[in-house]
Design an enzyme around this catalytic site. Structure first.
Site, PDB file in Angstrom:
ATOM      1  N   ASN A  65      -9.489  37.026  10.948  1.00 54.08           N
ATOM      2  CA  ASN A  65     -10.847  37.328  11.304  1.00 54.08           C
ATOM      3  C   ASN A  65     -10.947  38.728  11.177  1.00 54.08           C
ATOM      4  O   ASN A  65     -10.602  39.228  11.915  1.00 54.08           O
ATOM      5  CB  ASN A  65     -11.212  36.879  12.723  1.00 54.08           C
ATOM      6  N   GLU A 114      -8.448  42.488  21.642  1.00 53.92           N
ATOM      7  CA  GLU A 114      -7.502  41.368  21.560  1.00 53.92           C
ATOM      8  C   GLU A 114      -6.373  41.903  22.317  1.00 53.92           C
ATOM      9  O   GLU A 114      -5.511  41.348  22.985  1.00 53.92           O
ATOM     10  CB  GLU A 114      -6.726  41.260  19.995  1.00 53.92           C
ATOM     11  N   CYS A 169      -3.527  37.673  10.701  1.00 53.24           N
ATOM     12  CA  CYS A 169      -4.390  38.689  10.392  1.00 53.24           C
ATOM     13  C   CYS A 169      -3.700  40.104  10.398  1.00 53.24           C
ATOM     14  O   CYS A 169      -3.178  40.535   9.248  1.00 53.24           O
ATOM     15  CB  CYS A 169      -5.644  38.650  11.507  1.00 53.24           C
ATOM     16  N   ASN A 205      -2.096  34.929  21.051  1.00 49.29           N
ATOM     17  CA  ASN A 205      -2.648  34.536  19.777  1.00 49.29           C
ATOM     18  C   ASN A 205      -1.720  33.966  18.728  1.00 49.29           C
ATOM     19  O   ASN A 205      -0.888  34.754  18.458  1.00 49.29           O
ATOM     20  CB  ASN A 205      -3.435  36.057  19.101  1.00 49.29           C
ATOM     21  N   GLU A 224      -6.927  32.127  11.493  1.00 52.42           N
ATOM     22  CA  GLU A 224      -6.522  32.754  12.903  1.00 52.42           C
ATOM     23  C   GLU A 224      -7.847  32.088  13.864  1.00 52.42           C
ATOM     24  O   GLU A 224      -8.985  31.932  13.408  1.00 52.42           O
ATOM     25  CB  GLU A 224      -6.597  34.274  12.827  1.00 52.42           C
ATOM     26  N   LYS A 241       1.193  36.257  17.622  1.00 55.20           N
ATOM     27  CA  LYS A 241       0.910  37.517  16.899  1.00 55.20           C
ATOM     28  C   LYS A 241       1.569  38.623  17.537  1.00 55.20           C
ATOM     29  O   LYS A 241       1.121  38.967  18.583  1.00 55.20           O
ATOM     30  CB  LYS A 241      -0.679  37.687  16.800  1.00 55.20           C
TER      31      LYS A 241
HETATM   32  N1  CDT Z   1      -8.280  39.655  13.945  1.00 55.33           N
HETATM   33  C1  CDT Z   1      -7.749  40.713  13.427  1.00 55.33           C
HETATM   34  O1  CDT Z   1      -6.561  41.251  13.446  1.00 55.33           O
HETATM   35  N2  CDT Z   1      -8.605  41.461  12.828  1.00 55.33           N
HETATM   36  C2  CDT Z   1      -8.013  43.010  12.286  1.00 55.33           C
HETATM   37  C3  CDT Z   1      -9.412  43.754  12.367  1.00 55.33           C
HETATM   38  C4  CDT Z   1      -8.913  45.260  12.577  1.00 55.33           C
HETATM   39  S1  CDT Z   1      -9.944  46.195  13.168  1.00 55.33           S
HETATM   40  C5  CDT Z   1      -9.573  46.203  14.950  1.00 55.33           C
HETATM   41  C6  CDT Z   1      -7.621  42.996  10.991  1.00 55.33           C
HETATM   42  O2  CDT Z   1      -6.646  43.532  10.763  1.00 55.33           O
HETATM   43  O3  CDT Z   1      -8.360  42.343   9.966  1.00 55.33           O
END
Ligand code: CDT
Length: 309
Positions: A194, A143, A169, A107, A47, A124
């Site tokens: 990420n 985000e 993600c 995204n 991502e 996303k």
């Molecule tokens: N990038 C991304 O979606 N990261 C989320 C972090 C969640 S905590 C706000 C994840 O689900 O891994």
């Protein structure tokens, strides 16, 4: 005809704020070279692969974040990656921040076939985090400030000899993500992530627990839809903020069959036989025979919990 896809999961180590697109593309090209040496048919990157995970940085004026976005794909910085993929006859998928001609922000990830054409785009849908700066958190996850929720659904594309879908993600934590693709017969879901190694709202939830939830989500999505899942991390310390690794390929039984060790740039290649999805799809998860949609209304009819009286 064999339906084995040699898939490269190409993890990126950290990308610092100061790193240019060109420098990142050089790293991605090196991973593509390594994947080619292992006869990969398809390479999957993380991502927001072209930049640092910028949603951790708050800008009062959100337009100040626009320099992290790509107004065109491909563009001159990314073109060498497209050229090499076409030269190698390798499909690829990677994530980036998309700025549309109308000024919308998503995204996004793309799926590129072996001829170098973009055959699929995904935006996303499950955006985590918050809109405003939150002083209670140990780190920001903005985000919801910088992106709109995706508007393209969860399509599946017939390409490279199979049925391939994408998500990004946080989408991987939601069963609906996989099921909507499962209902289109998906045989491989590719995704980048990420994931901060610490929960910003619960510091004792550290990397081991986060890794457990990551594996649990991938295994459940793969098994319950009898599909391959290829999940690729951006990992390591970005300007003092740590992202966990956990790049892995999961088979349609929900088992991890390959994994990248560590938090640096690295690639694993695994032969994924798309025919391995058939048994599950024809037996325990033969949706046509077993699903009972008359009982599933709340899944699309409501968002939050409605408790009984
Ligand atoms: N990038 C991304 O979606 N990261 C989320 C972090 C969640 S905590 C706000 C994840 O689900 O891994």
């Amino acid at each position: 005809m064999s339906r084995v896809l040699n898939v490269a999961a190409a993890q990126l180590g950290p990308i610092q704020k100061s790193e240019t697109r060109e420098a990142v593309i050089t790293r991605m090209i090196r991973l593509m070279d390594l994947a080619k040496a292992k006869s990969a048919d398809l390479i999957v990157y993380p991502e927001l692969a072209l930049t640092t995970f910028f949603p951790r940085w708050h800008h009062e004026d959100r337009a100040e974040a626009d320099h992290w976005f790509e107004a065109a794909m491909p563009n001159p910085a990314v073109q060498p990656l497209f050229d090499l993929a076409r030269h190698y006859k390798m499909g690829m998928s990677f994530g980036y921040a998309e700025l549309t001609p109308e000024g919308r922000h998503f995204n996004t990830s793309v799926l590129v076939d072996k001829e170098g054409s973009i055959v699929g785009k995904y935006r996303k849908i499950h955006l985590p985090g918050h809109v405003e700066y939150d002083p209670q958190r140990t780190h920001q996850h903005l985000e919801k400030r910088y992106f709109e929720p995706g508007d393209l659904g969860f399509p599946v594309w017939r390409t490279m000899g199979g049925l391939i879908g994408m998500c990004i993600c946080n989408d991987r934590r939601w069963p609906e993500t996989y099921r909507v693709m499962g209902l289109q017969g998906v045989e491989m879901v590719v995704l980048g992530f990420n994931t901060p190694s610490v929960n910003s709202q619960r510091n004792e939830e550290a990397a081991d627990r986060r890794m457990f939830h990551h594996k649990l989500s991938l295994a459940a999505g793969a098994y319950q839809n009898s599909t391959w899942v290829v999940a690729v991390a951006k990992a390591g310390d970005e300007d003092g903020h740590h992202l966990m690794g956990g790049t892995m390929i999961v088979n349609p039984d929900g088992e991890i069959v390959a994994m990248v060790d560590g938090e640096e740039d690295g690639v694993i290649v695994h032969p994924c036989d798309l025919d391995d999805t058939q048994f599950g799809k024809e037996t325990i998860f033969d949706f046509k025979r077993h699903r009972r949609i008359e009982h599933y209304g709340p899944i699309t009819g409501q968002v939050g919990v409605v408790e009984p009286e």
